[in-house]
Design a protein around this motif. Structure first.
Motif, PDB file in Angstrom:
ATOM      1  N   VAL A 261       0.859  -1.183   0.000  1.00 44.19           N
ATOM      2  CA  VAL A 261       0.000   0.000   0.000  1.00 44.19           C
ATOM      3  C   VAL A 261       0.896   1.234   0.000  1.00 44.19           C
ATOM      4  CG1 VAL A 261      -1.819   1.243   1.230  1.00 44.19           C
ATOM      5  CG2 VAL A 261      -1.759  -1.267   1.291  1.00 44.19           C
ATOM      6  N   LEU A 262       0.656   2.136  -0.934  1.00 48.56           N
ATOM      7  CA  LEU A 262       1.397   3.388  -1.019  1.00 48.56           C
ATOM      8  C   LEU A 262       0.444   4.522  -0.667  1.00 48.56           C
ATOM      9  CD1 LEU A 262       3.157   2.667  -4.413  1.00 48.56           C
ATOM     10  CD2 LEU A 262       4.026   2.211  -2.122  1.00 48.56           C
ATOM     11  N   LEU A 263       0.791   5.309   0.352  1.00 48.09           N
ATOM     12  CA  LEU A 263      -0.058   6.412   0.817  1.00 48.09           C
ATOM     13  C   LEU A 263       0.693   7.729   0.726  1.00 48.09           C
ATOM     14  CD1 LEU A 263      -1.496   4.943   4.149  1.00 48.09           C
ATOM     15  CD2 LEU A 263      -2.736   5.314   2.028  1.00 48.09           C
ATOM     16  N   THR A 264       0.022   8.761   0.238  1.00 47.82           N
ATOM     17  CA  THR A 264       0.656  10.087   0.266  1.00 47.82           C
ATOM     18  C   THR A 264       0.506  10.731   1.637  1.00 47.82           C
ATOM     19  OG1 THR A 264      -1.355  11.118  -0.601  1.00 47.82           O
ATOM     20  CG2 THR A 264       0.346  10.508  -2.200  1.00 47.82           C
ATOM     21  N   ASP A 265      -0.517  10.338   2.403  1.00 43.19           N
ATOM     22  CA  ASP A 265      -0.748  10.888   3.740  1.00 43.19           C
ATOM     23  C   ASP A 265      -0.883   9.745   4.737  1.00 43.19           C
ATOM     24  OD1 ASP A 265      -1.583  12.113   6.070  1.00 43.19           O
ATOM     25  OD2 ASP A 265      -3.353  13.057   5.186  1.00 43.19           O
ATOM     26  N   PRO A 266       0.129   9.513   5.571  1.00 48.66           N
ATOM     27  CA  PRO A 266       0.049   8.411   6.525  1.00 48.66           C
ATOM     28  C   PRO A 266      -1.086   8.579   7.532  1.00 48.66           C
ATOM     29  CG  PRO A 266       1.972   9.755   6.974  1.00 48.66           C
ATOM     30  CD  PRO A 266       1.381  10.250   5.699  1.00 48.66           C
ATOM     31  N   GLY A 267      -1.624   9.782   7.637  1.00 47.42           N
ATOM     32  CA  GLY A 267      -2.767  10.008   8.509  1.00 47.42           C
ATOM     33  C   GLY A 267      -4.021   9.286   8.028  1.00 47.42           C
ATOM     34  N   GLU A 268      -4.004   8.819   6.795  1.00 47.90           N
ATOM     35  CA  GLU A 268      -5.138   8.083   6.225  1.00 47.90           C
ATOM     36  C   GLU A 268      -5.033   6.580   6.463  1.00 47.90           C
ATOM     37  OE1 GLU A 268      -7.792   9.366   5.039  1.00 47.90           O
ATOM     38  OE2 GLU A 268      -7.161  11.444   4.788  1.00 47.90           O
TER      39      GLU A 268
ATOM     40  N   ARG B 237       1.235  -7.617   4.338  1.00 44.22           N
ATOM     41  CA  ARG B 237       1.089  -6.255   3.823  1.00 44.22           C
ATOM     42  C   ARG B 237       2.280  -5.408   4.215  1.00 44.22           C
ATOM     43  NH1 ARG B 237      -3.831  -2.809   6.097  1.00 44.22           N
ATOM     44  NH2 ARG B 237      -2.818  -3.508   7.997  1.00 44.22           N
ATOM     45  N   ALA B 238       2.692  -4.576   3.286  1.00 43.07           N
ATOM     46  CA  ALA B 238       3.679  -3.530   3.552  1.00 43.07           C
ATOM     47  C   ALA B 238       2.997  -2.214   3.200  1.00 43.07           C
ATOM     48  CB  ALA B 238       4.927  -3.725   2.701  1.00 43.07           C
ATOM     49  N   CYS B 239       3.288  -1.161   3.965  1.00 40.88           N
ATOM     50  CA  CYS B 239       2.679   0.137   3.712  1.00 40.88           C
ATOM     51  C   CYS B 239       3.773   1.195   3.772  1.00 40.88           C
ATOM     52  CB  CYS B 239       1.602   0.420   4.756  1.00 40.88           C
ATOM     53  SG  CYS B 239       0.707   1.948   4.457  1.00 40.88           S
ATOM     54  N   TYR B 240       3.807   2.046   2.753  1.00 40.34           N
ATOM     55  CA  TYR B 240       4.835   3.076   2.668  1.00 40.34           C
ATOM     56  C   TYR B 240       4.206   4.427   2.383  1.00 40.34           C
ATOM     57  CZ  TYR B 240       7.812  -0.983   1.852  1.00 40.34           C
ATOM     58  OH  TYR B 240       8.445  -2.183   1.957  1.00 40.34           O
ATOM     59  N   GLN B 241       4.834   5.463   2.909  1.00 39.39           N
ATOM     60  CA  GLN B 241       4.455   6.818   2.544  1.00 39.39           C
ATOM     61  C   GLN B 241       5.242   7.218   1.305  1.00 39.39           C
ATOM     62  OE1 GLN B 241       5.391   9.888   5.392  1.00 39.39           O
ATOM     63  NE2 GLN B 241       4.278  11.440   4.245  1.00 39.39           N
ATOM     64  N   VAL B 242       4.555   7.830   0.357  1.00 45.12           N
ATOM     65  CA  VAL B 242       5.197   8.324  -0.859  1.00 45.12           C
ATOM     66  C   VAL B 242       4.909   9.811  -0.990  1.00 45.12           C
ATOM     67  CG1 VAL B 242       5.147   6.103  -2.067  1.00 45.12           C
ATOM     68  CG2 VAL B 242       3.213   7.665  -2.280  1.00 45.12           C
ATOM     69  N   VAL B 243       5.736  10.509  -1.734  1.00 46.14           N
ATOM     70  CA  VAL B 243       5.577  11.953  -1.883  1.00 46.14           C
ATOM     71  C   VAL B 243       4.343  12.287  -2.718  1.00 46.14           C
ATOM     72  CG1 VAL B 243       6.624  14.052  -2.792  1.00 46.14           C
ATOM     73  CG2 VAL B 243       8.021  12.374  -1.577  1.00 46.14           C
ATOM     74  N   ALA B 244       4.159  11.612  -3.828  1.00 45.88           N
ATOM     75  CA  ALA B 244       3.032  11.902  -4.709  1.00 45.88           C
ATOM     76  C   ALA B 244       2.745  10.699  -5.587  1.00 45.88           C
ATOM     77  CB  ALA B 244       3.344  13.114  -5.569  1.00 45.88           C
TER      78      ALA B 244
ATOM     79  N   GLU C 166      -2.434   3.812  -3.459  1.00 44.97           N
ATOM     80  CA  GLU C 166      -2.243   2.812  -4.512  1.00 44.97           C
ATOM     81  C   GLU C 166      -2.000   1.495  -3.811  1.00 44.97           C
ATOM     82  OE1 GLU C 166       1.064   1.585  -7.893  1.00 44.97           O
ATOM     83  OE2 GLU C 166       0.866   3.685  -7.327  1.00 44.97           O
ATOM     84  N   VAL C 167      -2.609   0.433  -4.337  1.00 42.14           N
ATOM     85  CA  VAL C 167      -2.434  -0.900  -3.756  1.00 42.14           C
ATOM     86  C   VAL C 167      -1.922  -1.826  -4.846  1.00 42.14           C
ATOM     87  CG1 VAL C 167      -3.530  -2.846  -2.594  1.00 42.14           C
ATOM     88  CG2 VAL C 167      -4.303  -0.511  -2.101  1.00 42.14           C
ATOM     89  N   LYS C 168      -0.803  -2.457  -4.572  1.00 40.14           N
ATOM     90  CA  LYS C 168      -0.249  -3.475  -5.477  1.00 40.14           C
ATOM     91  C   LYS C 168      -0.478  -4.825  -4.803  1.00 40.14           C
ATOM     92  CE  LYS C 168       3.390  -0.379  -7.017  1.00 40.14           C
ATOM     93  NZ  LYS C 168       4.819  -0.249  -7.296  1.00 40.14           N
ATOM     94  N   ALA C 169      -0.780  -5.838  -5.590  1.00 40.99           N
ATOM     95  CA  ALA C 169      -1.086  -7.144  -5.002  1.00 40.99           C
ATOM     96  C   ALA C 169      -0.412  -8.277  -5.754  1.00 40.99           C
ATOM     97  CB  ALA C 169      -2.594  -7.378  -4.998  1.00 40.99           C
ATOM     98  N   VAL C 170      -0.046  -9.305  -5.010  1.00 43.86           N
ATOM     99  CA  VAL C 170       0.429 -10.565  -5.574  1.00 43.86           C
ATOM    100  C   VAL C 170      -0.657 -11.578  -5.255  1.00 43.86           C
ATOM    101  CG1 VAL C 170       2.192 -12.362  -5.460  1.00 43.86           C
ATOM    102  CG2 VAL C 170       2.839  -9.950  -5.187  1.00 43.86           C
ATOM    103  N   ILE C 171      -1.247 -12.150  -6.318  1.00 38.68           N
ATOM    104  CA  ILE C 171      -2.353 -13.079  -6.144  1.00 38.68           C
ATOM    105  C   ILE C 171      -1.961 -14.421  -6.772  1.00 38.68           C
ATOM    106  CG2 ILE C 171      -4.794 -13.520  -6.621  1.00 38.68           C
ATOM    107  CD1 ILE C 171      -5.150 -10.475  -6.921  1.00 38.68           C
ATOM    108  N   ALA C 172      -2.114 -15.493  -6.004  1.00 42.98           N
ATOM    109  CA  ALA C 172      -1.770 -16.828  -6.486  1.00 42.98           C
ATOM    110  C   ALA C 172      -2.814 -17.323  -7.480  1.00 42.98           C
ATOM    111  CB  ALA C 172      -1.674 -17.806  -5.310  1.00 42.98           C
ATOM    112  N   LEU C 173      -2.347 -18.031  -8.490  1.00 49.87           N
ATOM    113  CA  LEU C 173      -3.258 -18.662  -9.429  1.00 49.87           C
ATOM    114  C   LEU C 173      -3.779 -19.959  -8.825  1.00 49.87           C
ATOM    115  CD1 LEU C 173      -1.311 -18.128 -12.760  1.00 49.87           C
ATOM    116  CD2 LEU C 173      -3.293 -16.842 -11.896  1.00 49.87           C
TER     117      LEU C 173
END
Length: 69
Positions: free
Chosen positions: A20-27, A46-53, A61-68
């Motif tokens: 999970v990429l967040l521009t505002d960690p308050g969210e 899950r990993a969550c990071y703050q990004v500038v924009a 933004e959420v990126k996912a790895v899903i098993a087949l």
């Protein structure tokens, strides 16, 4: 995410990990609430990071790895 998983022949219940990429960690609390409603226990890793924009001023933004199947 559900539609992409379905098109690949699997379901979001087979999600292994998300980033999970967040521009505002308050969210984070709001995102965590939606995350808990979207996924079932046991929840994916899950990993969550703050990004500038993000492009187009998207604040999450959420990126996912899903098993087949």
């Amino acid at each position: 995410m559900s539609a992409i998983a379905l098109a690949a022949g699997t379901t979001r219940d087979r999600t292994v990990k998300t980033t999970v990429l967040l521009t505002d960690p308050g969210e984070f609390a709001a995102v965590n609430e939606v995350y808990g409603a979207f996924f079932n226990a046991p929840y994916p890793a899950r990993a969550c990071y703050q990004v500038v924009a993000r492009p187009k001023s998207v604040w999450v933004e959420v990126k996912a790895v899903i098993a087949l199947n």
